[in-house]
Design an enzyme around this catalytic site. Structure first.
Site, PDB file in Angstrom:
ATOM      1  N   ASN A   1     -11.016  16.627 -11.101  1.00  0.00           N
ATOM      2  CA  ASN A   1     -11.890  15.808 -10.257  1.00  0.00           C
ATOM      3  C   ASN A   1     -12.593  14.820 -11.187  1.00  0.00           C
ATOM      4  O   ASN A   1     -13.568  15.158 -11.842  1.00  0.00           O
ATOM      5  CB  ASN A   1     -12.900  16.689  -9.518  1.00  0.00           C
TER       6      ASN A   1
ATOM      7  N   ARG B   1      -7.897  15.039  -7.568  1.00  0.00           N
ATOM      8  CA  ARG B   1      -8.625  14.656  -6.365  1.00  0.00           C
ATOM      9  C   ARG B   1      -8.693  13.132  -6.314  1.00  0.00           C
ATOM     10  O   ARG B   1      -9.087  12.480  -7.283  1.00  0.00           O
ATOM     11  CB  ARG B   1     -10.039  15.224  -6.393  1.00  0.00           C
TER      12      ARG B   1
ATOM     13  N   HIS C   1     -14.232  13.973   1.851  1.00  0.00           N
ATOM     14  CA  HIS C   1     -14.516  15.408   1.667  1.00  0.00           C
ATOM     15  C   HIS C   1     -13.537  16.288   2.446  1.00  0.00           C
ATOM     16  O   HIS C   1     -13.827  17.461   2.717  1.00  0.00           O
ATOM     17  CB  HIS C   1     -15.948  15.761   2.116  1.00  0.00           C
TER      18      HIS C   1
END
Length: 396
Positions: free
Chosen positions: A8, A89, A178
């Protein structure tokens, strides 16, 4: 032994977790902070130990080199050959990416082109991908998109009430974010209440520095609060959330420190929300200290924050025609028990009864009484695990 790294990457950070797969065993985790700044910090946790190093790290490529060097120097792996996959991500997948995807040069270029939809995130995600590709070019590389889970939204929900040509020509629409977190906690919620996911109406509240609320009907996202970019929705740590769009040209014309629309959007992203209203901090812990000290800015910011979250949960109850489970997750959602208490105190008409002995810091699971008509769960999110699972699924 197969090992997968979930990555991430932020603009000045790189968070990571190493898994033994398919067992889903966490072997190590860490974060590299202040990339590109003085006194960067690399933290590695493994075998109950924590190693920390402070040094200047100029860019994401150097950060990845340090990460991989730590894995071997600390004996977490013997060689890089053990790493068979890396999952990244990526915040914005636009209309191009509706599921996790193997990364090649074309995909990487498309992710970079989508930076306009997530200017704070996609460029950093791209930097992380390029860094790994430079050092480990032959391993399976997968992009996991925050927007993918929300691709099940229907036209009446994701379209904006503006001339349709702006959607057909420029793809202006709601995308959400998200999604990996919302999907994970909804799946976990179904397990905890002991019912099939495809029978449940769930509202998931991801409340961290970024805040998004999602209406989940039988396992699918049917509406979510973030929009064309992650700026939309409830008030957040440094983001304004929803405002009247006419404010933007008004501020450009009248505010001395905002010369154009880009400056206003930057202010709405980085200087607003809890931080902007309180003039104290974007961190709820600091806001709660302000509440105790009767600080007027903290009190106002806190009350506005509660108001916006409560309204989104209420409207999604209408969207779903009722709700079985509400889930709180992410930094504030998991830890700010006072915030949860005050949000839910405004929803008691719907049969929500919170158990004050359970709604405390550090408690995870069902925080309602047995009589509560709606179950409210606190579930730690695990986006890294979802990333690792998708890498495993897509391995060649």
């Amino acid at each position: 032994m197969s090992k997968t790294i979930a990555i991430n990457a932020g603009s000045s950070s790189l968070k990571w977790q190493l898994y033994k797969m398919p067992e889903e065993e966490v072997l190590a985790a860490g974060i590299i902070e202040r990339i590109g700044l003085k006194d960067s910090i690399s933290t590695v946790k493994f075998d109950g130990k924590k190693e920390e190093e402070v040094r200047d790290i100029v860019d994401h490529v150097e950060a990845v080199k340090i990460l991989l060097s730590n894995l071997t120097s600390f004996g977490i792996i013997e060689s890089f050959d053990e790493i068979t996959g890396v999952g990244h991500r990526v915040v914005a997948g636009g209309e191009i990416f509706k599921e996790s995807t193997l990364i090649d040069d074309k995909v990487l270029a498309q992710i970079e082109e989508l930076s306009a939809l997530a200017p704070l995130h996609n460029p950093a995600n791209v930097a992380g991908i390029r860094a790994f590709k430079e050092i480990l070019p032959d391993i399976t590389s997968v992009a996991v998109f925050d927007t993918a889970f929300h691709s099940t939204m229907q036209e009446p929900t994701y379209l904006y009430p503006i001339p349709r040509k702006y959607y057909t020509d420029l793809q202006v629409r709601k995308y959400g974010a998200h999604g990996t977190s919302h999907q994970y906690v909804a799946q976990e919620a179904a397990k905890q209440v002991g019912r099939p996911l495809d029978e449940l109406k769930i509202i998931t509240a991801h409340i961290g520095n970024g805040v998004s609320i999602t209406a989940n009907y039988h396992g699918q996202s049917v509406d979510t609060s973030m929009g064309f970019t992650p700026l939309a929705g409830p008030m957040m740590g440094t983001r304004s959330g929803d405002i009247d769009p006419a404010i933007i040209p008004y501020l450009v014309e009248h505010a001395d420190d905002l010369e154009d629309a880009a400056a206003v959007v930057n202010m709405l992203n980085k200087q607003s929300g809890l931080a902007g209203v309180s003039d104290i901090s974007s961190d709820m812990r600091d806001i709660e200290t302000g509440l105790q000290n009767q600080d007027k800015g903290a009190i106002l910011a806190y009350n506005m924050f509660i108001d916006r979250i409560k309204k989104f949960i209420g409207q999604y109850m209408a969207v779903l025609n009722g709700v079985d489970v509400i889930v709180f997750t992410a930094g504030m959602g998991e830890n700010a028990n006072l915030m949860r208490q005050d949000v839910l105190a405004g929803l008691t008409w719907f049969g929500i009864e919170v158990d004050p002995e359970k709604n405390v810091f550090g408690y995870f699971g069902d925080i309602t009484t047995p009589e509560s008509k709606v179950k409210v769960l606190v579930i730690p999110t695990d986006e890294e695990l979802m990333i690792a699972r998708d890498v495993e699924r897509l391995k060649k």
